[in-house]
Write an enzyme that holds these catalytic residues in place. Structure first.
Site, short mmCIF file in Angstrom:
data_model
loop_
_atom_site.label_atom_id
_atom_site.label_comp_id
_atom_site.label_asym_id
_atom_site.label_seq_id
_atom_site.Cartn_x
_atom_site.Cartn_y
_atom_site.Cartn_z
N GLN A 60 0.86 -1.17 0.00
CA GLN A 60 0.00 0.00 0.00
C GLN A 60 0.90 1.22 0.00
O GLN A 60 1.55 1.53 1.00
CB GLN A 60 -0.94 0.01 1.21
CG GLN A 60 -1.74 1.29 1.37
CD GLN A 60 -2.51 1.69 0.12
OE1 GLN A 60 -3.13 0.84 -0.52
NE2 GLN A 60 -2.49 2.96 -0.23
N GLU B 97 -6.91 2.86 -5.86
CA GLU B 97 -7.11 3.04 -7.29
C GLU B 97 -5.89 2.75 -8.14
O GLU B 97 -5.67 3.42 -9.16
CB GLU B 97 -7.60 4.46 -7.56
CG GLU B 97 -6.62 5.58 -7.20
CD GLU B 97 -6.67 6.08 -5.78
OE1 GLU B 97 -6.11 7.15 -5.50
OE2 GLU B 97 -7.27 5.39 -4.92
N HIS C 263 -16.18 4.49 -7.24
CA HIS C 263 -15.23 5.49 -6.74
C HIS C 263 -13.82 5.23 -7.27
O HIS C 263 -13.16 6.14 -7.79
CB HIS C 263 -15.24 5.46 -5.21
CG HIS C 263 -14.33 6.46 -4.57
ND1 HIS C 263 -14.77 7.71 -4.17
CD2 HIS C 263 -13.00 6.42 -4.27
CE1 HIS C 263 -13.75 8.39 -3.66
NE2 HIS C 263 -12.66 7.62 -3.70
N GLU C 264 -13.37 3.98 -7.15
CA GLU C 264 -12.01 3.66 -7.61
C GLU C 264 -11.88 3.80 -9.12
O GLU C 264 -10.84 4.22 -9.63
CB GLU C 264 -11.60 2.26 -7.17
CG GLU C 264 -11.73 1.99 -5.67
CD GLU C 264 -11.08 3.05 -4.79
OE1 GLU C 264 -10.08 3.66 -5.22
OE2 GLU C 264 -11.58 3.30 -3.68
N HIS D 104 -11.35 7.38 -10.10
CA HIS D 104 -9.96 7.81 -9.92
C HIS D 104 -9.13 7.65 -11.20
O HIS D 104 -8.06 8.26 -11.32
CB HIS D 104 -9.31 7.00 -8.81
CG HIS D 104 -9.40 7.64 -7.45
ND1 HIS D 104 -8.95 8.91 -7.19
CD2 HIS D 104 -9.88 7.16 -6.27
CE1 HIS D 104 -9.15 9.20 -5.91
NE2 HIS D 104 -9.71 8.16 -5.33
N GLU E 182 -9.62 13.55 -4.33
CA GLU E 182 -10.78 12.88 -3.73
C GLU E 182 -12.10 13.61 -3.89
O GLU E 182 -13.14 12.98 -4.06
CB GLU E 182 -10.51 12.61 -2.25
CG GLU E 182 -9.37 11.63 -2.01
CD GLU E 182 -9.61 10.25 -2.61
OE1 GLU E 182 -10.75 9.93 -3.00
OE2 GLU E 182 -8.65 9.46 -2.67
N ASP F 273 -1.22 11.38 5.84
CA ASP F 273 -2.42 10.63 6.21
C ASP F 273 -3.37 11.48 7.06
O ASP F 273 -4.57 11.22 7.09
CB ASP F 273 -2.04 9.37 7.00
CG ASP F 273 -1.80 8.18 6.09
OD1 ASP F 273 -1.87 8.37 4.86
OD2 ASP F 273 -1.56 7.07 6.59
N TYR G 125 -12.70 14.43 0.90
CA TYR G 125 -13.68 13.66 0.14
C TYR G 125 -15.02 14.40 0.05
O TYR G 125 -15.52 14.67 -1.05
CB TYR G 125 -13.91 12.30 0.80
CG TYR G 125 -12.78 11.32 0.70
CD1 TYR G 125 -12.85 10.22 -0.15
CD2 TYR G 125 -11.64 11.45 1.48
CE1 TYR G 125 -11.82 9.30 -0.24
CE2 TYR G 125 -10.60 10.53 1.41
CZ TYR G 125 -10.69 9.46 0.54
OH TYR G 125 -9.67 8.54 0.47
#
Length: 627
Positions: A156, A288, A312-313, A316, A335, A392, A400
């Site tokens: 990730q 994504e 959503h993904e 992207h 976002e 983060d 979002y």
């Protein structure tokens, strides 16, 4: 001056002008913006292609190999990459060993990897290996997977974790193409955010190519006992055997989603849109990664009710992957646009009512975030200042849902047709480039607002805390009906289960999330006995019900054991954080810490770092101590 001489001098002047023009063309001036989360100095030298040759070692839980980079050098004698918790063994420049140094270690950013080069160096090569502290990697035992037979690994990278498994210029504004050769144990399949295999190889060796330039955070790898099933020529799913058909059925509308998205904002340029269902410890709903979205199994509900995440993904692929935020201070550029696009895809496929229910839940999430951040109002601005902080920290509902609300309000102000035309041109004009907030505002003013003589409080939306008064108002008749049924139950203890037979999970979520503080334990028990909410098979309903059970001190039907089971088996950060926040908010920190002590080892570092901070868990110690 006579005519022949005049012509002669004119020709000389023209030739000199052409030569000067050619020199200016050859002098490429790069204008990368200041980046608070990367040590790279791309205006001096940057990577534009990566060739990765690595081996995945499950026994020792490390990746070893070499990274070969093509670089663009603006007459510099050094190039700087980002590295965090990596073992750098040697570095070469144009085939010859060269000097390198690792600077001071920063807890968030890691270390600058400074490499000595010549002003005409075109290629560098790094031998390296990961360590046990490489945060992007999660190594899973067979028991932590769906089939429970073979180990699993996934990465990730967002926001700045790619530097923990590849030495890289880990800034979203630096785009590169890549290819990779990956050796994994026989019987396992490797897949990446690139052109992917559809079947396992006999020797465990896999080759990949990503020919479109992407930022480093989108380089992704997963290794496991995977199988593939096509939905259409350009869509399909990867999953472990026991999950494959479930994933195929749940995501069977993927081709329709791609077509709907193309009808809105232009061609899908990544050729393939596949989804891989990862083990439940994956920290996000989805990621994504181009050509191969990483997804949590918590969205597999059996009725396609949570597949807005796939929309959503997919969105992207335009907002984020095609046009990328320049820095993590501009995260809303990724976002906010994507949530807006997601809602438009859902409306196109499933109707306005379902899209509006999703939009209302988004608005509720925003209200919750605004309340949570009320003591830090600057954190509720769209344009952030995250220097010295982990990026983060900005990955919350503000980017979002406030971002979405800003764009929806713009749409309602200028009209949908004009706004769609504006977005189509925006994605087309800025494809494969990065976008700062300031650059977007200039583009918005020039190409939409001033062009149509419209006044709009853009600066207030972007640079001021909270939400301006001129905001789009979303309504839903179905949610109003839900509220009426809830109110009737609160006042008269009347609840007709038949009235809820056609409810979507979104209606159930709205029903549960709106329990008043006056809700009694007896009322909670009545609903649970009637609806068996504690044992719901829908992960979203489970999350909101468990949160309310904690809020209302409800312990019936073995709910405490179910909450613990949920927290020790699901690693999706949003779900986990919501429930642990409820424990903390209701003065049950001791209960939270006891569960966290059992569950933490199952979480990816992204989730663990968030909950460490929330609960005051000292991760460098074996003892749990509230801060």
């Amino acid at each position: 001056m006579n005519t022949p001489k005049l012509l002669f001098y004119l020709i000389l002047f023209a030739m000199a002008g052409c030569a000067e023009s050619k020199e200016k063309e050859d002098e490429v001036i790069y204008s990368y913006v200041e980046e608070p989360h990367s040590y790279a100095k791309p205006n001096n030298a940057f990577v534009n292609h990566l060739n990765l040759e690595i081996a995945v070692d499950f026994k020792n839980e490390i990746i070893t190999g070499k990274a070969i980079y093509d670089i663009v050098n603006n007459n510099s004698t050094q190039i700087i990459l980002d590295s965090k918790n990596l073992d750098i063994e040697s570095v070469m420049a144009d085939g010859k060993e060269t000097e390198f140094s690792l600077g001071a270690n920063d807890k968030i950013l890691g270390q600058p990897l400074t490499i000595t080069i010549k002003n005409d160096t075109k290629k560098i090569e790094i031998l390296y290996k990961t360590t046990k502290d490489s945060e992007a990697l999660q190594w899973l035992r067979p028991t932590q997977t769906a089939d429970k037979t073979k180990p699993f690994l996934f990465t990730q990278g967002q926001a700045i974790l790619t530097r923990t498994w590849i030495p890289i210029q880990d800034s979203p504004q630096i785009r590169l193409t890549y290819e990779a050769t990956v050796q994994v144990p026989k019987g396992l399949m490797a897949v990446m955010s690139a052109e992917n295999p559809k079947e396992k190889t006999e020797n465990g060796l896999y080759h990949f190519r990503m020919k479109q330039a992407i930022p480093a955070y989108l380089i992704a790898l997963a290794v496991g006992d995977l199988n593939y099933k096509a939905i259409s020529e350009r869509t399909g799913v990867y999953a472990e055997k026991s999950m494959l058909n479930k994933a195929f059925d749940e995501f069977s509308d993927m081709e329709k989603m791609v077509s709907a998205a193309e009808n809105l904002y232009g061609d899908y340029v990544w050729e393939q849109f596949d989804v891989i269902v990862l083990p439940p410890s994956f920290p996000f709903g989805g990621m994504e990664n181009p050509r191969l979205t990483f997804a949590t199994p918590t969205v597999i509900a059996g009725d396609k009710s949570l597949t807005s995440l796939i929309a959503h993904e997919l969105a992207h692929s335009w907002s984020g992957n095609l046009v990328t935020n320049s820095t993590w201070n501009d995260f809303w550029i990724n976002e906010g646009f994507t949530v807006y696009f997601e809602m438009r895809i859902m409306e196109a496929l499933y109707g306005k009512e379902r899209a509006d229910m999703l939009a209302l839940i988004s608005r509720q999430d925003l209200d919750d975030e605004l309340e949570y951040l009320k003591d830090t109002p600057n954190a509720t601005k769209l344009k952030l200042n995250l220097k010295g902080k982990n990026p983060d920290d900005g990955m919350n509902s503000i980017a979002y849902d406030k971002g979405y609300l800003f764009l929806r309000t713009l749409e309602e102000t200028v009209g949908r047709d004009q706004f769609d035309a504006f977005l189509q041109e925006y994605f087309k004009k800025h494809a494969f480039s990065t976008m700062t907030t300031e650059k977007f505002v200039t583009y918005l003013n020039t190409n939409l607002l001033e062009k149509n003589k419209i006044t709009f409080n853009t600066d207030e939306w972007i640079n001021q805390p909270g939400v301006p008064e001129n905001q789009a108002v979303v309504t839903s008749d179905r949610f109003k009906n839900v509220e009426h049924i809830l109110q009737e139950f609160i006042e008269d203890n009347k609840f007709d289960k038949e009235l809820t037979k056609e409810w979507t999970p979104q209606e159930w979520v709205h029903f549960i999330r709106n329990f008043p503080t006056t809700m009694t334990v007896e009322q909670m028990k009545t609903l649970d006995d009637m609806l068996n909410l504690t044992n719901s098979s829908n992960s979203y309903i489970q999350m909101v019900w468990y949160e309310q059970a904690i809020n209302h001190d409800y312990h019936g039907r073995n709910v405490d054991a179910k909450i613990e089971e949920f927290l020790t088996s699901v690693g999706r950060r949003w779900y986990v954080e919501t429930i642990f926040k409820a424990f903390k908010r209701n003065d049950r920190l001791d209960d939270a810490l006891k569960i966290y002590e059992k569950s933490r080892s199952n979480y990816h570092s992204v989730t663990a770092n968030t909950i460490d901070h929330l609960l005051g868990y000292e991760s460098d110690s074996d003892v749990l101590e509230p801060l």
